[in-house]
Design a protein around this motif. Sequence first.
Motif, PDB file in Angstrom:
ATOM      1  N   ALA A  38       0.830  -1.208   0.000  1.00 48.48           N
ATOM      2  CA  ALA A  38       0.000   0.000   0.000  1.00 48.48           C
ATOM      3  C   ALA A  38       0.863   1.257   0.000  1.00 48.48           C
ATOM      4  O   ALA A  38       0.609   2.192  -0.769  1.00 48.48           O
ATOM      5  N   LEU A  49      -6.835   3.585  -2.542  1.00 48.43           N
ATOM      6  CA  LEU A  49      -6.756   2.131  -2.450  1.00 48.43           C
ATOM      7  C   LEU A  49      -8.110   1.577  -2.053  1.00 48.43           C
ATOM      8  O   LEU A  49      -8.734   2.062  -1.101  1.00 48.43           O
ATOM      9  N   VAL A  51      -9.440  -1.976  -0.765  1.00 47.84           N
ATOM     10  CA  VAL A  51      -8.895  -3.237  -0.267  1.00 47.84           C
ATOM     11  C   VAL A  51     -10.023  -4.246  -0.093  1.00 47.84           C
ATOM     12  O   VAL A  51     -10.945  -4.033   0.695  1.00 47.84           O
ATOM     13  N   LEU A  64      -3.074  -1.794   7.974  1.00 46.69           N
ATOM     14  CA  LEU A  64      -3.179  -0.559   7.179  1.00 46.69           C
ATOM     15  C   LEU A  64      -3.584   0.649   8.019  1.00 46.69           C
ATOM     16  O   LEU A  64      -3.838   1.725   7.466  1.00 46.69           O
ATOM     17  N   LEU A  72      -8.271   5.408   1.451  1.00 46.48           N
ATOM     18  CA  LEU A  72      -8.410   3.976   1.732  1.00 46.48           C
ATOM     19  C   LEU A  72      -9.875   3.602   1.904  1.00 46.48           C
ATOM     20  O   LEU A  72     -10.624   4.297   2.581  1.00 46.48           O
TER      21      LEU A  72
END
Length: 105
Positions: A38, A49, A51, A64, A72
């Motif tokens: 990441a 991102l 995930v 993370l 994120l």
Amino acid sequence: MIAILLAAGAGTKIWPVAETRNKAALPLANVPAVRRLAEDLLALGIDGLVVGVGHHAPSVRHALRGIPDARLRFVDVSRERGTAPAALRCHADAGIDGDFLVVYG
């Protein structure tokens, strides 16, 4: 550009190690593999991102922690079977419009 990190697999090939945490959260040189990936993607200019999590999702979320929430997003793909369905679920749930990159966590 958005990157989809797939980090939901059960890790059956590394049993019994994956019984306690997701394989993507296993440390490499004291840094979880998914964290290293990441940070590298963000450093290369990826804007955000997505995930995909499933098996032992809390271990991936913990790995993370500290990455800004604006960059994120987590998507539960535990019901999907296989890489393509998981990637498509992440793409659809995140509402990605435009180019994106899919990487294994």
